[in-house]
Design a protein around this motif. Structure first.
Motif, PDB file in Angstrom:
ATOM      1  N   HIS A 302       1.089  -0.967  -0.242  1.00 23.39           N
ATOM      2  CA  HIS A 302       0.176   0.076  -0.122  1.00 23.39           C
ATOM      3  C   HIS A 302       0.552   1.131   0.165  1.00 23.39           C
ATOM      4  CE1 HIS A 302       0.811   0.990   4.328  1.00 23.39           C
ATOM      5  NE2 HIS A 302       0.537   0.141   4.661  1.00 23.39           N
ATOM      6  N   ALA A 303       0.541   2.120  -0.545  1.00 23.97           N
ATOM      7  CA  ALA A 303       1.178   3.783  -0.592  1.00 23.97           C
ATOM      8  C   ALA A 303       1.348   3.914   1.070  1.00 23.97           C
ATOM      9  CB  ALA A 303       0.508   5.334  -0.973  1.00 23.97           C
ATOM     10  N   HIS A 304       2.570   4.197   1.717  1.00 22.31           N
ATOM     11  CA  HIS A 304       3.118   4.322   3.182  1.00 22.31           C
ATOM     12  C   HIS A 304       4.357   5.635   2.839  1.00 22.31           C
ATOM     13  CE1 HIS A 304       5.811   0.792   1.140  1.00 22.31           C
ATOM     14  NE2 HIS A 304       6.634   1.264   2.398  1.00 22.31           N
ATOM     15  N   ARG A 305       4.497   5.819   4.629  1.00 21.16           N
ATOM     16  CA  ARG A 305       5.973   6.532   4.569  1.00 21.16           C
ATOM     17  C   ARG A 305       6.412   5.890   5.411  1.00 21.16           C
ATOM     18  NH1 ARG A 305       5.040  11.878   3.203  1.00 21.16           N
ATOM     19  NH2 ARG A 305       3.215  12.352   2.558  1.00 21.16           N
ATOM     20  N   HIS A 306       7.705   6.214   6.218  1.00 19.96           N
ATOM     21  CA  HIS A 306       8.534   5.567   7.295  1.00 19.96           C
ATOM     22  C   HIS A 306       8.372   6.082   8.012  1.00 19.96           C
ATOM     23  CE1 HIS A 306      11.457   2.728   4.156  1.00 19.96           C
ATOM     24  NE2 HIS A 306      10.452   3.095   3.225  1.00 19.96           N
ATOM     25  N   HIS A 314      14.581  -1.726   1.757  1.00 20.25           N
ATOM     26  CA  HIS A 314      13.855  -1.987   0.151  1.00 20.25           C
ATOM     27  C   HIS A 314      15.037  -3.083  -0.780  1.00 20.25           C
ATOM     28  CE1 HIS A 314      12.455   1.614   1.212  1.00 20.25           C
ATOM     29  NE2 HIS A 314      11.290   1.615   0.631  1.00 20.25           N
ATOM     30  N   ASP A 315      14.203  -3.441  -1.555  1.00 20.92           N
ATOM     31  CA  ASP A 315      15.225  -4.728  -2.742  1.00 20.92           C
ATOM     32  C   ASP A 315      15.152  -3.767  -3.846  1.00 20.92           C
ATOM     33  OD1 ASP A 315      12.292  -4.699  -2.907  1.00 20.92           O
ATOM     34  OD2 ASP A 315      12.640  -6.976  -2.594  1.00 20.92           O
ATOM     35  N   PRO A 327       5.285  -3.694  -2.010  1.00 18.87           N
ATOM     36  CA  PRO A 327       5.605  -5.137  -1.020  1.00 18.87           C
ATOM     37  C   PRO A 327       5.894  -4.861  -0.132  1.00 18.87           C
ATOM     38  CG  PRO A 327       5.311  -5.313  -3.334  1.00 18.87           C
ATOM     39  CD  PRO A 327       5.787  -4.408  -3.724  1.00 18.87           C
ATOM     40  N   HIS A 328       5.848  -4.449   1.238  1.00 14.91           N
ATOM     41  CA  HIS A 328       6.913  -4.753   1.928  1.00 14.91           C
ATOM     42  C   HIS A 328       6.676  -5.879   3.328  1.00 14.91           C
ATOM     43  CE1 HIS A 328       3.773  -1.728   2.797  1.00 14.91           C
ATOM     44  NE2 HIS A 328       4.029  -2.313   3.741  1.00 14.91           N
TER      45      HIS A 328
END
Length: 349
Positions: A302-306, A314-315, A327-328
């Protein structure tokens, strides 16, 4: 103010204006045809927005942000209840019900949304939220009463039936609320509008004048399309029941506009019902929830902030722009802070 609350309140204001404006169109457009034009206006307007946004981004949809095959059953169910059956019932009830009364009866949507969220989908609630819902139910019952023991308020029941359909829609849409809100709302509008248009033609209804059709389409885009996008974003941040609670101010927006635009003279029960509903909504708006809780391992997109809940690596090569979607994986963590049943806080109590 919480971001999700802002989304929910803006959605409520946008949708709340629909009842009195739709009431003015019912003299020119048959109920099922009007429902079709409202949703087609919503779907076409949002499709244009979606295509313009895609063009601006070079034709690329953010990874993990678009709908997937697993989302389709939830989307189809939400569209059937909320986009086809619900609007038709509303237009039928609205045709013989004062717009101000119909607007307040729409508060039933929040109550039914919460009831389904609590008892069917196991969303958390407390005594304060429950008490608020009881007050809204009391106000709805008062509005529906027509003064005779044997008299069945069919018009009110039709509007309440529409609210039940939207309550089912809201709970099904919650399942896909992490996906692209514009894409979700556009598909729902186009599918629901097309089906309702077919039903209208099958019932012998014809297209209205061009001016009435355009007016219905613009109203649908503003009060159905944009409202639904905001509502989906609110679901993502607040959960179903609380979004429904904040959304309960929509009928008061509609009722106020009805009194101003249409010059309606409401019965004394209107004001008593308004007071009961306002008290119930106040209990919802002042609710606070916080305790120690554990996040289980979770993989989604989903759209997100850290923020505190997104501390992943991140890969892929990341340009640092936020929000971003991909995807995370969330690692298990236990902590305490105020929260709502958003997409990261659907734990048991």
């Amino acid at each position: 103010m919480h971001q999700g609350v802002i989304y929910a309140l803006l959605a409520a204001i946008s949708f709340g204006a629909s009842a009195p404006f739709a009431k003015t169109l019912l003299g020119q457009v048959e109920p099922v045809m009007l429902a079709a034009l409202l949703y087609l206006g919503s779907g076409l307007g949002l499709l244009s927005w979606y295509l313009i946004r895609m063009s601006a981004s070079g034709g690329k949809q953010a990874q993990g942000d678009s709908l997937t095959a697993r989302d389709l059953p939830w989307l189809l169910g939400a569209t059937a209840f909320g986009g086809v059956v619900g609007p038709v019932l509303l237009m039928v009830g609205l045709a013989v019900t004062p717009a101000s009364t119909a607007s307040l009866l729409l508060n039933t949507e929040g109550v039914l949304t919460a009831a389904l969220a609590w008892f069917i989908f196991n969303e958390n609630f407390d005594r304060r939220i429950f008490a608020g819902m009881l007050l809204i139910v009391a106000g709805t019952a008062l509005l529906s009463w027509r003064g005779g023991v044997t008299e069945v308020p069919w018009s009110s029941l039709a509007i309440i039936g529409a609210c039940l359909c939207w309550a089912i829609d809201n709970n099904l849409t919650r399942k896909i609320s992490a996906s692209d809100a514009v894409q979700i709302a556009s598909i729902k509008g186009l599918v629901a509008g097309s089906i309702n248009l077919s039903l209208a033609f099958a019932a012998g209804q014809s297209l209205p004048s061009l001016s009435a059709a355009v007016s219905a389409g613009v109203l649908g885009f503003c009060s159905y399309g944009l409202s639904l996008v905001l509502f989906v974003l609110a679901l993502r941040h607040l959960g179903t029941a609380r979004t429904g609670a904040y959304f309960s101010i929509a009928p008061f927006i509609g009722a106020a506009l009805s009194l101003l635009m249409l010059g309606e003279d409401p019965a004394p029960t209107f004001w008593a019902a308004s007071a009961l509903m306002a008290a119930g909504i106040w209990l919802h708006l002042t609710e606070h929830h916080g305790h120690e809780h554990t996040h289980e391992p979770l993989a989604h997109a989903h759209a997100h902030r850290h923020d505190a809940h997104h501390q992943h690596e991140h890969d892929f090569e990341w340009d640092g722009n936020e929000p971003h979607a991909h995807p995370h994986v969330h690692d298990p963590v236990t902590h305490k802070h105020p929260h709502t049943p958003d997409i990261h806080h659907r734990h048991r109590h």
